[in-house]
Design an enzyme around this catalytic site. Structure first.
Site, PDB file in Angstrom:
ATOM      1  N   HIS A  56      61.752  -0.251 -25.403  1.00  0.00           N
ATOM      2  CA  HIS A  56      60.552  -0.469 -26.210  1.00  0.00           C
ATOM      3  C   HIS A  56      59.314  -0.738 -25.346  1.00  0.00           C
ATOM      4  CE1 HIS A  56      63.433  -0.835 -29.468  1.00  0.00           C
ATOM      5  NE2 HIS A  56      64.063  -1.747 -28.776  1.00  0.00           N
ATOM      6  N   SER A  79      59.754   4.924 -24.592  1.00  0.00           N
ATOM      7  CA  SER A  79      60.264   3.885 -25.471  1.00  0.00           C
ATOM      8  C   SER A  79      61.644   4.305 -25.967  1.00  0.00           C
ATOM      9  CB  SER A  79      59.329   3.663 -26.670  1.00  0.00           C
ATOM     10  OG  SER A  79      59.769   2.520 -27.396  1.00  0.00           O
ATOM     11  N   SER A  84      58.352   1.446 -31.945  1.00  0.00           N
ATOM     12  CA  SER A  84      58.257   0.136 -31.276  1.00  0.00           C
ATOM     13  C   SER A  84      57.189   0.052 -30.197  1.00  0.00           C
ATOM     14  CB  SER A  84      59.617  -0.221 -30.655  1.00  0.00           C
ATOM     15  OG  SER A  84      59.991   0.737 -29.686  1.00  0.00           O
ATOM     16  N   ASP A 133      68.102   0.956 -23.306  1.00  0.00           N
ATOM     17  CA  ASP A 133      68.154   0.007 -24.416  1.00  0.00           C
ATOM     18  C   ASP A 133      68.622   0.777 -25.651  1.00  0.00           C
ATOM     19  OD1 ASP A 133      65.970  -2.562 -25.773  1.00  0.00           O
ATOM     20  OD2 ASP A 133      67.700  -1.572 -26.647  1.00  0.00           O
ATOM     21  N   GLU A 194      70.592  -2.834 -22.108  1.00  0.00           N
ATOM     22  CA  GLU A 194      69.941  -4.020 -22.651  1.00  0.00           C
ATOM     23  C   GLU A 194      70.656  -4.615 -23.839  1.00  0.00           C
ATOM     24  OE1 GLU A 194      67.278  -5.572 -21.686  1.00  0.00           O
ATOM     25  OE2 GLU A 194      66.483  -6.653 -23.413  1.00  0.00           O
ATOM     26  N   ASN A 219      73.396  -7.063 -21.874  1.00  0.00           N
ATOM     27  CA  ASN A 219      73.439  -7.791 -23.144  1.00  0.00           C
ATOM     28  C   ASN A 219      74.341  -9.015 -23.076  1.00  0.00           C
ATOM     29  OD1 ASN A 219      72.790  -7.821 -26.181  1.00  0.00           O
ATOM     30  ND2 ASN A 219      75.042  -7.920 -26.172  1.00  0.00           N
ATOM     31  N   ASN A 229      68.868 -12.217 -28.658  1.00  0.00           N
ATOM     32  CA  ASN A 229      69.493 -11.794 -29.913  1.00  0.00           C
ATOM     33  C   ASN A 229      69.404 -12.893 -30.970  1.00  0.00           C
ATOM     34  OD1 ASN A 229      70.279 -10.169 -27.765  1.00  0.00           O
ATOM     35  ND2 ASN A 229      72.212  -9.559 -28.715  1.00  0.00           N
ATOM     36  N   HIS A 339      69.847  -2.176 -33.930  1.00  0.00           N
ATOM     37  CA  HIS A 339      69.153  -1.250 -33.053  1.00  0.00           C
ATOM     38  C   HIS A 339      68.836   0.087 -33.723  1.00  0.00           C
ATOM     39  CE1 HIS A 339      67.732   0.402 -29.309  1.00  0.00           C
ATOM     40  NE2 HIS A 339      68.381   1.509 -29.614  1.00  0.00           N
ATOM     41  N   HIS A 392      60.083  -9.630 -29.999  1.00  0.00           N
ATOM     42  CA  HIS A 392      60.230 -10.997 -29.518  1.00  0.00           C
ATOM     43  C   HIS A 392      59.059 -11.382 -28.625  1.00  0.00           C
ATOM     44  CE1 HIS A 392      64.133 -10.349 -31.048  1.00  0.00           C
ATOM     45  NE2 HIS A 392      64.823 -10.242 -29.948  1.00  0.00           N
ATOM     46  N   SER A 400      65.808 -12.006 -20.820  1.00  0.00           N
ATOM     47  CA  SER A 400      66.508 -10.707 -20.862  1.00  0.00           C
ATOM     48  C   SER A 400      66.136  -9.848 -19.666  1.00  0.00           C
ATOM     49  CB  SER A 400      66.124  -9.959 -22.152  1.00  0.00           C
ATOM     50  OG  SER A 400      66.431 -10.729 -23.285  1.00  0.00           O
ATOM     51  N   GLN A 404      67.749  -7.840 -16.335  1.00  0.00           N
ATOM     52  CA  GLN A 404      67.611  -6.404 -16.067  1.00  0.00           C
ATOM     53  C   GLN A 404      67.249  -6.158 -14.604  1.00  0.00           C
ATOM     54  OE1 GLN A 404      68.237  -3.624 -17.348  1.00  0.00           O
ATOM     55  NE2 GLN A 404      68.377  -3.811 -19.569  1.00  0.00           N
TER      56      GLN A 404
END
Ligand SMILES: NC(=O)c1ccc[n+]([C@@H]2O[C@H](COP(=O)([O-])OP(=O)(O)OC[C@H]3O[C@@H](n4cnc5c(N)ncnc54)[C@H](O)[C@@H]3O)[C@@H](O)[C@H]2O)c1
Ligand SMILES: Nc1ncnc2c1ncn2CC[C@H](O)C(=O)O
Length: 471
Positions: A56, A79, A84, A133, A194, A219, A229, A339, A392, A400, A404
């Site tokens: 995103h 993306s 998004s 993702d 992700e 994740n 999450n 998702h 978020h 997160s 990564q």
């Protein structure tokens, strides 16, 4: 309209200054990423590494991208969802010289075109690493490779529109350069994934033997899934529904389908607005957890005449069917925060006999059934927090995305020895990510004495839990 350009495509490059101002704010809220730049920047562990991202294109992702480039990476981005992208974030990244192909409101054809463009450097080379993702970039690589192994796979008929779009794109690539994907896979050293659904796809490919590269499951870092999450959705679900509908939530009944990490955060999000919460679940443990939280556990069909709001959070498919929607209360709001959009039967809703559809505003559609009742579908069933709001906030995404960056470094530094398969990051790294985010909140850790550490059988400096500990 998007502005065609030789090596990026965004909606409006004039939004770049606005994007930059918001990236400056986000950096203050993303201590993990900024600390990673400080710690690893000088040694440039990703120097010259070609990294493609399918994630995103938000302000938060812009900070991730500029962390990867600060570590020396040569980055291209698209993306992972047609709704998004935050256009000012994409513009700022393009202006900073990173080829980005993303705008809010892409068609499916444009989405997959963007994904391919992000994978293709001007000199024809392709990614050495991928930040994925949901797994669409990984899917394109694998489908392309498979299509070169057996062209009939791309010719096979499908009634799935997205599959048709992907196959058409891959046939065009094959006609232009029939060895493209074998060369691409030969250069590809790994992918870090992700989200839950993308990780499910990876384990499925590992199990059926089709996975072509090493993968890191980001994740399941605790500092990702037990934060993004849960707490990320707790923050951004109500934001998405409010921006879409501006409806009074207190006193209404909300049905949350799924009570996993996202479902728990989503239920809390609407409970926080004093909604009455119903939960559907297939897993008795998660159902029992919902009961312990004071929520009512029932089936979707049991809630049709009482629930005002429906939210799918399962990562599964066909959770809310067209029949469900045909039997809902008048004015019901239906959305998904999983998702993919297949949690809600949008195609069958659009084909329902006698249905009429009116766009209230972008990402808010009013469907009226022949019996006169209507429902509101948000973001065409795509993830509502990013389709109808901005996803978020930065602080939780810093957790997160620090995972990564650590995963990308790990994949590159161990590229010669790492086996094809799916792995997670070490708990020490997970604890380090958490440690990087405590100061911002004024948290002061307690240090154990050696006697205490010995008593519970852990090192004074961690790891503090076993691998099977459930947070
Ligand atoms: N929108 C966002 O910002 C965001 C953030 C993180 C994850 N996600 C996505 O959200 C989805 C859920 O992620 P998660 O980490 O919560 O997964 P999870 O596995 O922890 O939870 C999913 C839950 O759904 C339940 N479930 C499965 N099928 C069901 C059915 N038919 N009816 C009712 N319940 C059912 C499962 O038992 C499980 O408890 C995934 O697609 C993930 O990629 C979205
Ligand atoms: N602001 C955000 N930027 C990037 N990704 C975000 C943001 N908010 C939620 N997400 C994660 C979405 C989730 O991982 C998914 O795509 O399923």
């Amino acid at each position: 309209d998007s502005i065609p350009n030789d090596d990026f495509r965004v909606a409006d490059i004039s939004l770049a200054d606005w994007g930059r101002r918001e990236i400056d704010i986000a950096e203050q809220e993303m201590p993990g990423l900024m600390a990673t730049r400080e710690k690893y920047g000088p040694q440039k562990p990703l120097q010259g590494v070609r990294i493609m991202g399918s994630l995103h294109m938000t302000i938060q992702t812009a900070v991730l991208i500029e962390t990867l480039t600060a570590l020396g990476a040569d980055v291209r981005w698209a993306s992972c969802n047609i709704f998004s992208t935050q256009d000012h974030a994409a513009a700022a990244i393009a202006r900073a010289g990173v080829p980005v192909f993303a705008w809010k409101g892409e068609t499916l054809e444009e989405y997959w075109w963007c994904t391919l463009r992000a994978m293709t450097w001007p000199n024809g080379s392709t990614p050495q690493l991928i930040v994925d993702d949901g797994g669409d970039a990984t899917l394109l690589m694998h489908m392309g490779f498979g299509g070169e192994e057996d062209p009939s796979r791309l010719a096979a008929a499908t009634d799935n529109k997205e599959q048709q779009v992907i196959k058409r794109l891959l046939q065009e690539v094959q006609q232009a350069d029939e060895g493209f994907w074998h060369r691409a896979v030969a250069q590809w050293r790994g992918v870090s994934e992700e989200t839950t659904t993308g990780v499910h796809r990876l384990y499925h490919m590992q199990k059926d033997g089709s996975l072509l590269v090493p993968a890191i499951n980001v994740n399941d870092s605790v500092t990702k899934s037990k934060f993004d999450n849960v707490y990320g959705c707790r923050h951004s679900l109500v934001d998405g529904i409010c921006r879409a509908m501006d409806v009074m939530l207190a006193g209404k009944t909300a049905m949350i389908c799924g009570f996993g990490d996202v479902g728990k955060g989503s239920a809390d999000s609407l409970a926080g607005q004093k909604c009455r919460i119903l939960v559907s679940e297939v897993d008795p443990i998660c159902a029992l957890q919902a009961c312990m939280a004071g929520y009512t556990v029932c089936r979707v069909e049991d809630a049709l005449k009482t629930a005002d709001i429906f939210v799918t959070t399962t990562g599964n498919r066909d959770i809310i069917t067209a029949e469900h929607m045909s039997g809902m209360k008048d004015q019901a709001i239906v959305c998904n925060i999983g998702h993919f959009d297949n949690e809600i039967e949008v195609d069958r809703l659009n084909k329902w006999p006698g249905i009429t559809k009116v766009q209230v505003k972008p990402q808010v559609d009013k469907y009226t059934f022949p019996d006169g009742h209507c429902i509101y579908l948000l973001a065409e069933g795509r993830l509502v927090n990013l389709g109808c709001a901005t996803g978020h906030p930065s602080f939780v995404m810093s957790n997160s995305f620090t995972n990564q960056v650590l995963a990308q470094i790990d994949l590159w530094q161990n590229r010669e020895t790492r086996q094809v398969g799916v792995a997670t990051l070490d708990k020490k790294l997970d604890e380090e990510v958490a440690r990087l985010h405590l100061d911002k909140l004024g948290a002061v850790l307690t240090e154990m004495s050696q006697e205490q550490a010995d008593y519970i059988g852990v090192p004074v400096d961690g790891p503090y839990k076993t691998d099977h500990y459930r947070y």
